[in-house]
Write a protein that holds these residues in place. Sequence first.
Motif, short mmCIF file in Angstrom:
data_model
loop_
_atom_site.label_atom_id
_atom_site.label_comp_id
_atom_site.label_asym_id
_atom_site.label_seq_id
_atom_site.Cartn_x
_atom_site.Cartn_y
_atom_site.Cartn_z
N ASP A 57 3.94 -3.92 4.05
CA ASP A 57 5.22 -3.70 3.38
C ASP A 57 5.49 -2.21 3.13
O ASP A 57 6.26 -1.85 2.25
CB ASP A 57 5.40 -4.56 2.13
CG ASP A 57 4.36 -4.30 1.04
OD1 ASP A 57 4.24 -5.15 0.15
OD2 ASP A 57 3.67 -3.27 1.09
N LYS A 92 7.32 1.18 3.54
CA LYS A 92 8.75 1.40 3.79
C LYS A 92 8.97 2.48 4.85
O LYS A 92 10.10 2.77 5.21
CB LYS A 92 9.46 1.72 2.47
CG LYS A 92 9.77 0.43 1.71
CD LYS A 92 9.75 0.53 0.20
CE LYS A 92 9.71 -0.88 -0.41
NZ LYS A 92 9.05 -1.00 -1.69
N LEU A 108 5.80 -10.44 5.23
CA LEU A 108 5.86 -10.52 3.77
C LEU A 108 4.47 -10.83 3.23
O LEU A 108 3.87 -11.84 3.59
CB LEU A 108 6.85 -11.63 3.37
CG LEU A 108 7.17 -11.75 1.89
CD1 LEU A 108 7.85 -10.50 1.38
CD2 LEU A 108 8.06 -12.96 1.65
#
Length: 424
Positions: free
Chosen positions: A208, A210, A256
């Motif tokens: 995750d 960014k 996720l």
Amino acid sequence: MSSAPRSVRGMHDIPPAEMSTWQRFEREARAVLGAYAFEEIRTPIVEKTAVFTRAIGEATDVVEKEMYTFEDRNGDSLSLRPEGTAGVVRAALQNGLLYAAPIRLWYMGPMFRHERPQKGRTRQFHQVGAEVFGAPGPDVDAELLAMGERLWARLGLDDVQLEINSLGNTDERVAYREALVEYMSAHAESLPEDARERLARNPLRILDSKDPDVQARLADAPVLGDFLGDESRAHFDGLRERLDRLGIGYRVNPRLVRGLDYYCHTVFEWVTQSLGAQGTICAGGRYDGLVELQGGKPWPATGFAMGAERIVALMNDLGAGETVAPHAYVVAVGDVAGPEAQRLAEQLRDANGDLRVQMNAGGGSFKAQFKRADRSGAPLALVLGDDEVAAGQVTVKHLREDLPQETVSLADLNQWIDAWLASA
Ligand code: ATP
Ligand code: MG
């Protein structure tokens, strides 16, 4: 320059004008949680630091960088809670609540994280969270998601998308982690410092990241779903079947994850495109390993936490905000009328516990009082002068509508108000 102190950076007041929207959010959340028979629990804002380091894990941003930790006057290490689950688990164990499992609990309150303040990210923020202990199956996971959907619908939030994934069980995740580390390590020199650090300390969290370069690198990386065994797959299929049957839309996002070892099987997030970079309004999943980690029996557990500030911002953006004004403002001028007005206001509140009545305070001419009445937002002004009191009457003026004023006898005022409310 004024020397009046200001609030701590990243910790904001919620001014009265914004409170009604907050209350609407809280009211709807309470109603929806109640509709699923969740019970509220309140735990202290401050816990022993170990409650969080054990539950959240040392190698996480929250514990490493974001926690407000201090020694109290006894030298004990305490922390402001950065999230709600750890304290709820502590409380459930301490109060023996788990003997009645499965149990459904929810909480609401401020959380504290020392992160870089930006839009949608503050150092004090509020969460509403729900936890179910003692139910291992995908049925309650689906119920949590149905509950979220219902809340967004009640709040009129349509731009929210549900993403789900499965983390499998511990063995599957360990196998996946090895494969991921092997793959990413082969490209380590092209990764930014932060990603290399994650790879070393908490590899799943790289998923995750960014950073666009990291995301590009992940395109061909091994996928967690390929490492799931039959049981885990059945759990995930069970969840998807239920969501389909309930008509709840979702997207499977294979990236996720949660970086913590006690998370397993279901993970989910609700995301909106409307809030910019901080678009996750609710995140959750199954954490079957946590209660045991906190010193209890290995109770299965699942839950979520939603970010109240982000939801309130979304409500305001979508025009679902709210303002609440008094129904009536009592204007009174005169030595007799002043005290009588206060009595009258009490009488109105006695008759209708939901009526919002603002009594003029601080005296003033009729003109000054009408100005305040107007500013209060009240649709009605109830006007008392000494003449009205002598005649046993009150003059009712409509402040927001072009209607003639009326004279109502004090004896009939409760009834008049009821009729006005019913027609409003
Ligand atoms: P992020 O990736 O945005 O940092 P997180 O994984 O740290 O999120 P959780 O611990 O899962 O967030 O918290 C659940 C929810 O609480 C988030 O989805 C978000 O809506 C809200 N939240 C978390 N941290 C903050 C913050 N600093 N300010 C405002 N809301 C927050
Ligand atoms: Mg965070």
